[in-house]
Write a protein that holds these residues in place. Sequence first.
Motif, short mmCIF file in Angstrom:
data_model
loop_
_atom_site.label_atom_id
_atom_site.label_comp_id
_atom_site.label_asym_id
_atom_site.label_seq_id
_atom_site.Cartn_x
_atom_site.Cartn_y
_atom_site.Cartn_z
N PRO A 116 45.12 8.52 26.03
CA PRO A 116 43.93 8.79 26.85
C PRO A 116 42.65 8.26 26.21
O PRO A 116 42.51 8.27 24.99
CB PRO A 116 43.90 10.32 26.93
N TYR A 117 41.75 7.77 27.06
CA TYR A 117 40.42 7.34 26.62
C TYR A 117 39.50 8.53 26.80
O TYR A 117 39.24 8.97 27.92
CB TYR A 117 39.96 6.14 27.45
N ALA A 118 39.01 9.09 25.69
CA ALA A 118 38.11 10.24 25.72
C ALA A 118 36.84 9.87 24.97
O ALA A 118 36.89 9.57 23.77
CB ALA A 118 38.77 11.46 25.10
N ASP A 119 35.70 9.88 25.67
CA ASP A 119 34.47 9.37 25.07
C ASP A 119 33.28 9.81 25.91
O ASP A 119 33.42 10.29 27.03
CB ASP A 119 34.53 7.84 25.04
N SER A 120 32.10 9.64 25.35
CA SER A 120 30.84 9.74 26.08
C SER A 120 30.33 8.31 26.19
O SER A 120 29.65 7.81 25.29
CB SER A 120 29.85 10.63 25.33
N PRO A 121 30.69 7.60 27.28
CA PRO A 121 30.44 6.15 27.36
C PRO A 121 29.00 5.72 27.10
O PRO A 121 28.78 4.68 26.47
CB PRO A 121 30.88 5.80 28.78
N SER A 122 28.02 6.48 27.55
CA SER A 122 26.63 6.03 27.39
C SER A 122 26.23 5.93 25.92
O SER A 122 25.35 5.15 25.57
CB SER A 122 25.66 6.94 28.14
N ASN A 123 26.89 6.69 25.04
CA ASN A 123 26.58 6.61 23.61
C ASN A 123 26.87 5.23 23.03
O ASN A 123 26.28 4.83 22.04
CB ASN A 123 27.37 7.65 22.82
N GLY A 124 27.82 4.50 23.62
CA GLY A 124 28.21 3.20 23.11
C GLY A 124 27.55 2.03 23.82
O GLY A 124 27.93 0.89 23.62
N ALA A 125 26.55 2.32 24.69
CA ALA A 125 25.92 1.26 25.48
C ALA A 125 24.52 0.97 24.97
O ALA A 125 23.83 1.85 24.46
CB ALA A 125 25.87 1.68 26.95
N GLY A 126 24.10 -0.28 25.14
CA GLY A 126 22.76 -0.68 24.73
C GLY A 126 22.35 -1.97 25.41
O GLY A 126 23.19 -2.69 25.96
N VAL A 127 21.06 -2.26 25.39
CA VAL A 127 20.54 -3.53 25.90
C VAL A 127 19.60 -4.12 24.86
O VAL A 127 19.09 -3.41 23.99
CB VAL A 127 19.79 -3.35 27.25
N ALA A 128 19.40 -5.44 24.96
CA ALA A 128 18.49 -6.13 24.04
C ALA A 128 17.59 -7.06 24.83
O ALA A 128 18.01 -7.65 25.83
CB ALA A 128 19.28 -6.91 22.99
N ASP A 129 16.35 -7.21 24.35
CA ASP A 129 15.44 -8.12 25.04
C ASP A 129 15.33 -9.44 24.28
O ASP A 129 15.91 -9.61 23.21
CB ASP A 129 14.07 -7.46 25.29
N ALA A 130 14.57 -10.36 24.86
CA ALA A 130 14.44 -11.71 24.29
C ALA A 130 13.78 -11.72 22.93
O ALA A 130 13.95 -12.66 22.16
CB ALA A 130 13.66 -12.60 25.26
N ALA A 152 34.03 11.45 29.48
CA ALA A 152 35.15 10.77 30.14
C ALA A 152 36.47 11.13 29.47
O ALA A 152 36.58 11.09 28.24
CB ALA A 152 34.95 9.26 30.10
N LYS A 153 37.44 11.51 30.27
CA LYS A 153 38.81 11.75 29.80
C LYS A 153 39.72 11.03 30.78
O LYS A 153 40.04 11.54 31.85
CB LYS A 153 39.10 13.25 29.76
N VAL A 154 40.13 9.81 30.39
CA VAL A 154 40.80 8.91 31.31
C VAL A 154 42.24 8.62 30.83
O VAL A 154 42.43 8.03 29.77
CB VAL A 154 40.02 7.58 31.44
#
Length: 195
Positions: A116-130, A152-154
């Motif tokens: 199973p995939y168990a995580d808090s997905p937003s913790n691993g997300a990011g964006v970068a600017d120019a 998430a518990k998938v």
Amino acid sequence: MRRTTITTLAVTAALLFTATACTDDDITTKPSKTGAAEQPADSEPAEAPEDEPTKATVAKVGDTITLKGQEDGSKVDATLKKVVDPAQPKDEFFAPEDGNRWIAAQFELTNTGTKPYADSPSNGAGVADADGQRFSATFADTKAGPSMTSSAKVPPGEKVLGWITFEVPKGSKIVTVQFGLDSGFAEQTGQWKLS
């Protein structure tokens, strides 16, 4: 006594250096599936001549990157489905701070692993600017659509879909979106380039 302290510090420093040097952090930009590959059933895919080398591609919106987690059997196909910039607040109670805007990125995470995939997905997300500034996810609901679950518990073979929101300065030109498993602590991070 002083010699023991110096020796202990030297050993500790060597162990920390070894632990740091052994990490294999990897930023993956090559898609495992491209959004363009999803053609109508009645169309025939074009085949490249055998003598023509395969061109390296960079993941863009619509593409899928296969990512591995920290544990054996932990694997997810992460697809950046859409990006809304600027993203409008869902209601009048919450909004970005003055001088900032929200950007929303929709991710589809399909568990292709054996556990199973168990995580808090937003913790691993990011964006970068120019300019190289990097921004983490923020908790915000937007009109773009339902937010990504924070827990998430998938099971293997199933997926989770949702929007992750980022707060960035109004003048920032966002050029990449990143996502990693295990709240971003997995050794592999996927990166998508925005036009």
